[in-house]
Motif scaffolding. Structure first.
Motif, short mmCIF file in Angstrom:
data_model
loop_
_atom_site.label_atom_id
_atom_site.label_comp_id
_atom_site.label_asym_id
_atom_site.label_seq_id
_atom_site.Cartn_x
_atom_site.Cartn_y
_atom_site.Cartn_z
N PRO A 172 34.40 -20.09 -12.21
CA PRO A 172 34.57 -18.63 -11.42
C PRO A 172 33.11 -18.44 -10.47
O PRO A 172 32.53 -19.11 -10.94
N TYR A 173 33.25 -18.48 -9.17
CA TYR A 173 31.87 -17.90 -8.76
C TYR A 173 31.49 -16.00 -8.17
O TYR A 173 32.54 -15.13 -8.85
N ASP A 174 29.98 -16.05 -8.87
CA ASP A 174 29.98 -14.25 -8.03
C ASP A 174 29.58 -14.19 -6.56
O ASP A 174 29.34 -15.57 -6.00
N ASP A 175 29.13 -13.54 -5.97
CA ASP A 175 29.41 -13.13 -4.61
C ASP A 175 27.98 -14.22 -3.62
O ASP A 175 28.41 -14.43 -2.80
N GLU A 176 27.10 -14.23 -4.55
CA GLU A 176 25.89 -14.95 -4.01
C GLU A 176 26.22 -16.56 -4.00
O GLU A 176 26.09 -17.09 -3.27
N THR A 177 27.02 -16.88 -5.05
CA THR A 177 27.17 -18.66 -4.95
C THR A 177 28.43 -18.65 -4.35
O THR A 177 28.57 -19.38 -2.71
N MET A 178 28.92 -17.76 -3.79
CA MET A 178 30.30 -18.28 -3.34
C MET A 178 30.20 -17.98 -1.55
O MET A 178 30.81 -18.57 -0.49
N LEU A 179 29.05 -17.30 -1.29
CA LEU A 179 28.63 -16.97 -0.39
C LEU A 179 28.06 -18.45 0.90
O LEU A 179 28.01 -18.66 1.68
N ALA A 180 27.51 -18.99 -0.55
CA ALA A 180 26.38 -20.12 -0.20
C ALA A 180 27.23 -21.56 0.16
O ALA A 180 27.01 -22.22 1.00
N VAL A 181 28.83 -21.43 -0.72
CA VAL A 181 29.30 -22.18 -0.71
C VAL A 181 30.38 -22.33 0.35
O VAL A 181 30.67 -23.72 0.83
N LEU A 182 30.54 -21.40 1.19
CA LEU A 182 30.95 -20.82 1.92
C LEU A 182 29.93 -21.43 3.46
O LEU A 182 30.68 -21.41 4.57
N ALA A 183 28.91 -21.40 2.95
CA ALA A 183 28.37 -21.54 4.54
C ALA A 183 28.35 -22.48 5.10
O ALA A 183 28.25 -22.80 6.32
N ARG A 184 28.80 -24.08 5.15
CA ARG A 184 29.44 -24.96 5.28
C ARG A 184 30.79 -24.82 5.90
O ARG A 184 30.84 -25.32 7.49
#
Length: 297
Positions: free
Chosen positions: A251-263
């Protein structure tokens, strides 16, 4: 409407449906999608059905808003959604893109309607929000026009909701904070509709100036009313966990999700929606949050 790319109306419009009992959007046994909508010209009903043999999607409409609905029918089923530049880059996303090839980012152009539904879903379970949605539609909306074979309704207008007394919100199971936010939005509904011509950043700035509106609500409206393929529902109870589980098995938190989705910048909603459509979620390790009935408080 003929299109070179496959369009699955049921899949595309599934994100607009507020629970299995949504009185505004219904699917009949013949596969047709029926929607009741309040347009600038008045209430309208649109029926949408895919015709795969002809490579087409067909629409019929009734009521004062019929012409408005038919003019915007291509946008509604995602014909203007542009996935060019989207590179899945991962085997899972490659498979999901093929599996849900008929899904498109729709654009309803009904900003207040999307705002109403999103605010009702703030910080409550889906079952609670959908119950309130049904109550408000049934009691303050109206029957959808045309030869509708099922019970179909048009949502209430902003002017009606702006004047609802507090006890009516309570009867519909809407907490005071959400009710006050909806009333504030209803009073500036005309201005909200004009955001359709603005860039997402400016849309967010204007929405965030309304007390009670945060990034999650803005993203939900951008996805549905504006057809934004990049809006991420930050703050969603399940989304970050689902994205993390799908992409990395944790599971991600929001901050990690946004960092990963940046690509996938420009297509971040496309990625998250594909994961949602696949139903990918981490295993549940605790009891579900039981629906609450605020009318008993």
């Amino acid at each position: 409407m003929r299109t070179d790319r496959p369009i699955d109306p049921a899949l595309t419009l599934s994100g607009l449906r507020r629970g299995a009992g949504d009185p505004v959007q219904r699917r009949t046994p013949d596969g047709a999608i029926w929607r009741g909508t309040r347009t600038p010209d008045g209430p309208g009903t649109i029926r949408i059905v895919a015709d795969p043999t002809a490579g087409a999607v067909r629409a019929s409409a009734w009521g004062p808003g019929a012409e408005w609905l038919l003019e915007r029918f291509p946008a509604l089923v995602g014909a203007y959604d542009d996935p060019s530049g989207f590179e899945p880059g991962l085997p899972l996303l490659e498979r999901l893109a093929k599996r849900f090839a008929g899904w498109r980012v729709c654009r309803t152009e009904r900003v207040f309607e999307a705002t109403l539904a999103a605010v009702l879903e703030q910080k409550v379970t889906g079952a609670e929000a959908w119950r309130s949605w049904r109550e408000l539609v049934w009691r303050f909306g109206e029957r959808a026009p045309g030869p509708v074979p099922v019970s179909l309704w048009v949502p209430p207008d902003a002017a009606t909701l702006a004047e609802l007394p507090s006890w009516e919100w309570h009867r519909a199971g809407v907490t005071p904070q959400r009710a006050q936010t909806i009333v504030r939005c209803a009073r500036v509904a005309a201005s909200l509709e004009r955001t359709l011509t603005l860039a997402p950043a400016e849309v967010e700035r204007r929405f965030r100036s309304i007390p009670g509106i945060g990034p999650w609500t803005v993203a939900e409206v951008l996805q549905r009313a504006h057809g934004c393929a990049d809006a991420v529902s930050v703050g969603d109870y399940h989304l970050a966990k689902a994205v993390g589980w799908a992409l990395e098995g944790r599971p991600y938190d929001d901050e990690t999700m946004l960092a990963v989705l940046a690509r996938w910048k420009g297509h971040r909603y496309r990625v998250t929606r594909l994961i949602e459509l696949a139903g990918i979620m981490p295993p549940r390790r605790g009891p579900r949050l039981p629906p609450r009935d605020y009318r008993a408080i």
